[in-house]
Design a protein around this motif. Structure first.
Motif, PDB file in Angstrom:
ATOM      1  N   PRO A  90      -0.900  -1.454   1.386  1.00  0.00           N
ATOM      2  CA  PRO A  90      -0.763  -0.012   1.157  1.00  0.00           C
ATOM      3  C   PRO A  90       0.601   0.543   1.511  1.00  0.00           C
ATOM      4  O   PRO A  90       0.955   1.642   1.071  1.00  0.00           O
ATOM      5  CB  PRO A  90      -1.855   0.590   2.048  1.00  0.00           C
ATOM      6  CG  PRO A  90      -2.107  -0.435   3.102  1.00  0.00           C
ATOM      7  CD  PRO A  90      -1.900  -1.755   2.425  1.00  0.00           C
ATOM      8  N   GLU A  91       1.379  -0.211   2.288  1.00  0.00           N
ATOM      9  CA  GLU A  91       2.734   0.247   2.611  1.00  0.00           C
ATOM     10  C   GLU A  91       3.689   0.111   1.430  1.00  0.00           C
ATOM     11  O   GLU A  91       4.810   0.616   1.452  1.00  0.00           O
ATOM     12  CB  GLU A  91       3.283  -0.535   3.820  1.00  0.00           C
ATOM     13  CG  GLU A  91       3.657  -1.983   3.561  1.00  0.00           C
ATOM     14  CD  GLU A  91       2.469  -2.937   3.506  1.00  0.00           C
ATOM     15  OE1 GLU A  91       2.681  -4.136   3.218  1.00  0.00           O
ATOM     16  OE2 GLU A  91       1.333  -2.485   3.757  1.00  0.00           O
ATOM     17  N   ARG A  92       3.230  -0.574   0.362  1.00  0.00           N
ATOM     18  CA  ARG A  92       4.020  -0.761  -0.861  1.00  0.00           C
ATOM     19  C   ARG A  92       3.234  -0.207  -2.041  1.00  0.00           C
ATOM     20  O   ARG A  92       2.387  -0.880  -2.607  1.00  0.00           O
ATOM     21  CB  ARG A  92       4.329  -2.252  -1.066  1.00  0.00           C
ATOM     22  CG  ARG A  92       5.384  -2.815  -0.108  1.00  0.00           C
ATOM     23  CD  ARG A  92       5.328  -4.331  -0.014  1.00  0.00           C
ATOM     24  NE  ARG A  92       4.210  -4.766   0.793  1.00  0.00           N
ATOM     25  CZ  ARG A  92       3.421  -5.792   0.489  1.00  0.00           C
ATOM     26  NH1 ARG A  92       3.618  -6.491  -0.620  1.00  0.00           N
ATOM     27  NH2 ARG A  92       2.431  -6.128   1.286  1.00  0.00           N
ATOM     28  N   GLY A  93       3.512   1.064  -2.381  1.00  0.00           N
ATOM     29  CA  GLY A  93       2.842   1.688  -3.517  1.00  0.00           C
ATOM     30  C   GLY A  93       3.480   1.256  -4.826  1.00  0.00           C
ATOM     31  O   GLY A  93       4.697   1.126  -4.903  1.00  0.00           O
ATOM     32  N   ASN A 138      -1.636   6.858  -0.275  1.00  0.00           N
ATOM     33  CA  ASN A 138      -1.721   5.838   0.779  1.00  0.00           C
ATOM     34  C   ASN A 138      -0.567   5.920   1.767  1.00  0.00           C
ATOM     35  O   ASN A 138      -0.490   5.108   2.690  1.00  0.00           O
ATOM     36  CB  ASN A 138      -1.766   4.444   0.145  1.00  0.00           C
ATOM     37  CG  ASN A 138      -3.090   4.155  -0.530  1.00  0.00           C
ATOM     38  OD1 ASN A 138      -4.128   4.099   0.115  1.00  0.00           O
ATOM     39  ND2 ASN A 138      -3.068   3.991  -1.843  1.00  0.00           N
ATOM     40  N   PRO A 151       2.752   5.271   1.512  1.00  0.00           N
ATOM     41  CA  PRO A 151       3.518   4.021   1.585  1.00  0.00           C
ATOM     42  C   PRO A 151       4.923   4.252   2.146  1.00  0.00           C
ATOM     43  O   PRO A 151       5.416   5.388   2.174  1.00  0.00           O
ATOM     44  CB  PRO A 151       3.581   3.575   0.123  1.00  0.00           C
ATOM     45  CG  PRO A 151       3.593   4.873  -0.627  1.00  0.00           C
ATOM     46  CD  PRO A 151       2.656   5.771   0.131  1.00  0.00           C
ATOM     47  N   GLU A 152       5.549   3.186   2.552  1.00  0.00           N
ATOM     48  CA  GLU A 152       6.950   3.255   2.985  1.00  0.00           C
ATOM     49  C   GLU A 152       7.902   3.040   1.823  1.00  0.00           C
ATOM     50  O   GLU A 152       9.092   3.344   1.926  1.00  0.00           O
ATOM     51  CB  GLU A 152       7.204   2.215   4.076  1.00  0.00           C
ATOM     52  CG  GLU A 152       6.435   2.478   5.358  1.00  0.00           C
ATOM     53  CD  GLU A 152       6.753   1.457   6.431  1.00  0.00           C
ATOM     54  OE1 GLU A 152       7.889   1.453   6.932  1.00  0.00           O
ATOM     55  OE2 GLU A 152       5.847   0.655   6.760  1.00  0.00           O
TER      56      GLU A 152
END
Length: 258
Positions: free
Chosen positions: A81-84, A156, A158-159
């Motif tokens: 989820p940190e990478r959308g 989410n 994301p970063e």
């Protein structure tokens, strides 16, 4: 003060697929890339040069044949989820409402109904579609559907947003509007963006840095820092100069620079 460590780091990644005749097909060869926290990076190159392959590796959809990929220093082994991710096609579920589409990832993560509803409402408002929450994808324009896809990625928190030619399927006027909205969201949330495009104008308008790829086998040819302030003027002499420079790099007339 020392620079912040990379958020994303791809080191000498190579991807080889098996062709129908049994011969290896080099989708990507020995590509290295680092993305800083909060940075907007555009990747541009001809069709088949491995742009999407590299993005899918960062997303965790593909494992490289050789080389390594890291997120905050940890190996990328699966999606997270940190990478959308936002694809060229809207990839929305036709049988779900706009709200249900945005909530889907949260539901898969076990987030409760009330929290899902609150977050979906917030991010639909962020992309200007709060009033469309109960509509279905077929009731929306192409631009609206892509904004739903962006909201689904952002919900989410994301970063980094990984965007694979997300505006290629819409008309020119909608594309320009979506570019402006993406810059607004990036500046508001200060997340990193890795944006795939075929369009030089789009890359210069959006990116802080442009990574130019060459084809067959796909590899990183050069990188160009874009120092123009935002919002950018497409009619300026500096914009035109950068357009010519990147065009020369893209079509093999420039020196390879890293």
């Amino acid at each position: 003060m020392s620079p912040a460590p990379p958020l994303i780091e791809a080191s000498s990644v190579t991807q080889i697929f098996a062709a129908s005749d049994g011969e290896p097909s080099w989708a990507l060869k020995n590509a290295s890339l680092a993305v800083a926290p909060g940075e907007f990076v555009c990747i541009i190159g001809p069709s088949g040069c491995g742009k999407s392959t590299l993005l899918h590796m960062i997303a965790g959809f593909l494992t490289p044949t050789e080389g390594s990929l890291r997120f905050r220093g940890r190996p990328i082994e699966a999606p997270g989820p940190e990478r959308g991710v936002v694809f060229q096609e809207y990839a929305l579920f036709a049988w779900m409402t706009v709200r249900q589409n945005v909530e889907f990832g949260l539901k898969m993560r076990g987030i409760g109904k009330a929290e899902r509803r609150d977050k979906a409402r917030r991010f639909l408002d962020v992309v200007g579609l709060a009033k469309m929450a109960d509509r279905y994808p077929h009731e929306l324009s192409g631009g609206m559907r892509q904004r739903v896809a962006v909201a689904r990625a952002l919900v989410n928190e994301p970063e980094v947003l990984l965007m694979d030619e997300p505006f290629a399927a819409v008309d020119a006027i909608t594309r320009a509007t979506l570019q402006d909205e993406l810059l607004r969201l990036w500046q508001e949330f200060r997340i990193s963006v890795v944006f795939i495009t075929h369009n030089i104008d789009e890359a210069i308008f959006l990116g802080e840095r442009i990574v130019v790829m060459s084809a067959h086998p796909g590899t990183i040819r050069s990188e160009v820092r874009i120092d123009l302030p935002y919002p950018r003027d497409r009619g300026s002499a500096e914009f035109a100069r950068l357009y010519a420079r990147i065009g020369a790099e893209l079509y093999g007339k420039g020196k390879e620079t890293r």
